[in-house]
Design an enzyme around this catalytic site. Structure first.
Site, PDB file in Angstrom:
ATOM      1  N   CYS A   1       0.873  -1.180   0.000  1.00 44.85           N
ATOM      2  CA  CYS A   1       0.000   0.000   0.000  1.00 44.85           C
ATOM      3  C   CYS A   1       0.905   1.224   0.000  1.00 44.85           C
ATOM      4  CB  CYS A   1      -0.900  -0.017   1.236  1.00 44.85           C
ATOM      5  SG  CYS A   1      -1.984   1.422   1.314  1.00 44.85           S
TER       6      CYS A   1
ATOM      7  N   CYS B   1      -4.681   5.838  -5.109  1.00 44.18           N
ATOM      8  CA  CYS B   1      -4.084   4.525  -4.847  1.00 44.18           C
ATOM      9  C   CYS B   1      -2.580   4.672  -5.126  1.00 44.18           C
ATOM     10  CB  CYS B   1      -4.708   3.477  -5.760  1.00 44.18           C
ATOM     11  SG  CYS B   1      -3.962   1.840  -5.578  1.00 44.18           S
TER      12      CYS B   1
HETATM   13  N1  LIG Z   1      -6.416  -2.258  -2.548  1.00 44.08           N
HETATM   14  C1  LIG Z   1      -5.000  -2.648  -2.682  1.00 44.08           C
HETATM   15  C2  LIG Z   1      -4.262  -2.383  -1.370  1.00 44.08           C
HETATM   16  C3  LIG Z   1      -4.211  -0.883  -1.025  1.00 44.08           C
HETATM   17  C4  LIG Z   1      -3.361  -0.167  -2.036  1.00 44.08           C
HETATM   18  C5  LIG Z   1      -3.582   1.336  -2.142  1.00 44.08           C
HETATM   19  N2  LIG Z   1      -4.456   1.929  -1.179  1.00 44.08           N
HETATM   20  C6  LIG Z   1      -2.256   2.069  -2.204  1.00 44.08           C
HETATM   21  O1  LIG Z   1      -2.145   3.216  -1.725  1.00 44.08           O
HETATM   22  O2  LIG Z   1      -1.307   1.505  -2.821  1.00 44.08           O
HETATM   23  C7  LIG Z   1      -4.897  -4.140  -3.014  1.00 44.08           C
HETATM   24  O3  LIG Z   1      -5.764  -4.906  -2.588  1.00 44.08           O
HETATM   25  O4  LIG Z   1      -3.915  -4.521  -3.671  1.00 44.08           O
END
Ligand SMILES: N[C@H](CCC[C@H](N)C(=O)O)C(=O)O
Length: 328
Positions: free
Chosen positions: A80, A232
């Site tokens: 993340c 993200c």
């Molecule tokens: N939903 C993503 C994890 C959070 C990633 C995102 N919030 C970031 O800032 O990289 C997954 O299941 O791969």
């Protein structure tokens, strides 16, 4: 008493729990349950969040802490980017260090505190890696190829090209026009590929990006395990890599790129290594609330959020002002 934080990176919001404060650290099931409850936008704490970041001690000599990532739906993620910036800030303050490594599911990643972006707007740079295009590392199947780089996939959308890359969490990326970005195609594709489907058995984060000008992108992501988020971090990093790879003539490697998102913006730098890549992700690490609660409450199946004592900081206001002034 235990202190949690509510944090955000580009308004991708998380609760942050340092398990080393607890007499009895929460079990995996208790962490999943807490993540699902506390992040719920209707019944959770402070109108919920996109996930729960869990900090614990690392057994790796070179890492000062370990980060686990739990999406709002309770699924674990291997990485993340926005979250690692906030975890990095937390560990920097806890251990009075500026640069260090944090253990994540697949590797120990570099983190370094940056000069504040504005008063009360802390900034952190994090390493996004490892990077892999191999189908097995996403995983993806049934696309007739072992790597997907800037190729048409009619099953997903008639006129677009797609790339798939693990950083190491899985990302599906398309560089699109303004009107495609504004259509419901991203919502439909993100929803379809995060339910049972023949292509991404573990789901996938889906990002549509628009090139605003050379070195300037806008990225919108439908996240696995969450849905639409304001930003993200791994999605913006992976998209920067695809942008650099599919526009080689612009020599975008090692250059500071600006990536706008619905929650603000970050900066990225795409680096080449001998046989792969890594991406530097630089952006805010904002603490919006400190939250004090009895440890026993965290172990409850249905935690009563009225028992969580909230202290609101002035950082979100500072962040909003900063973004308003820099909406480039
Ligand atoms: N939903 C993503 C994890 C959070 C990633 C995102 N919030 C970031 O800032 O990289 C997954 O299941 O791969």
């Amino acid at each position: 008493m235990v202190q949690l934080q509510k944090v955000h990176g580009s308004q991708n919001k998380f609760f942050l729990l340092d398990q080393t404060q607890l007499q009895n650290p929460l079990t995996k099931n208790e962490l999943v349950n807490l993540a699902q409850q506390i992040t719920n936008s209707a019944t959770g704490l402070l109108k919920g969040a996109d996930g729960l970041l869990v900090i614990s001690n690392s057994q790796h000599s070179q890492a000062i802490g370990k980060m686990q990532v739990i999406n709002a739906d309770g699924s674990f993620a291997s990485m993340c980017g926005n979250g690692l910036r906030t975890v990095g800030r937390y560990l920097a303050e806890k251990f009075h260090k500026k640069s260090f490594k944090v253990e994540t599911m697949q590797s120990d990643l570099r983190v370094s505190c940056q000069p504040d972006w504005a008063q009360n707007v802390k900034a952190v740079s994090v390493e996004i890696s490892p990077v892999s295009f191999a189908a097995a590392d996403l995983p993806f199947t049934n696309l007739g190829c072992s790597e997907l780089l800037n190729q048409a996939v009619p099953e997903f959308a008639p006129k677009l090209t797609f790339s798939a890359v693990a950083v190491p969490n899985p990302h599906l990326i398309s560089l699109v026009s303004d009107d495609v970005l504004k259509s419901d195609l991203l919502a439909n594709l993100g929803t379809k590929l995060n339910h049972k489907n023949p292509y991404f058995p573990d789901g996938v984060n889906v990002s549509f990006a628009q090139v605003l000008s050379s070195g300037h992108l806008f990225v919108r992501t439908f996240e696995r395990g969450v849905g639409f988020t304001n930003a993200c971090g791994t999605g913006m990093s992976a998209t920067s890599l695809i942008y650099a790879l599919t526009n080689q003539s612009e020599n975008l490697f090692d250059k500071l790129l600006t990536v706008l998102n619905p929650g603000g913006f970050v900066q990225t730098k795409v680096h080449r290594t001998a046989n792969s890549y890594w991406i530097e992700l630089i952006g805010n690490a904002t603490v919006t609330h400190y939250i004090d609660v009895a440890e026993s409450t965290l172990h409850q199946k249905q935690p009563d959020f009225n028992n969580f004592k909230i202290t609101t900081t002035s950082e979100n206001e500072a962040y909003q002002n900063f973004i308003a002034m820099n909406n480039n």
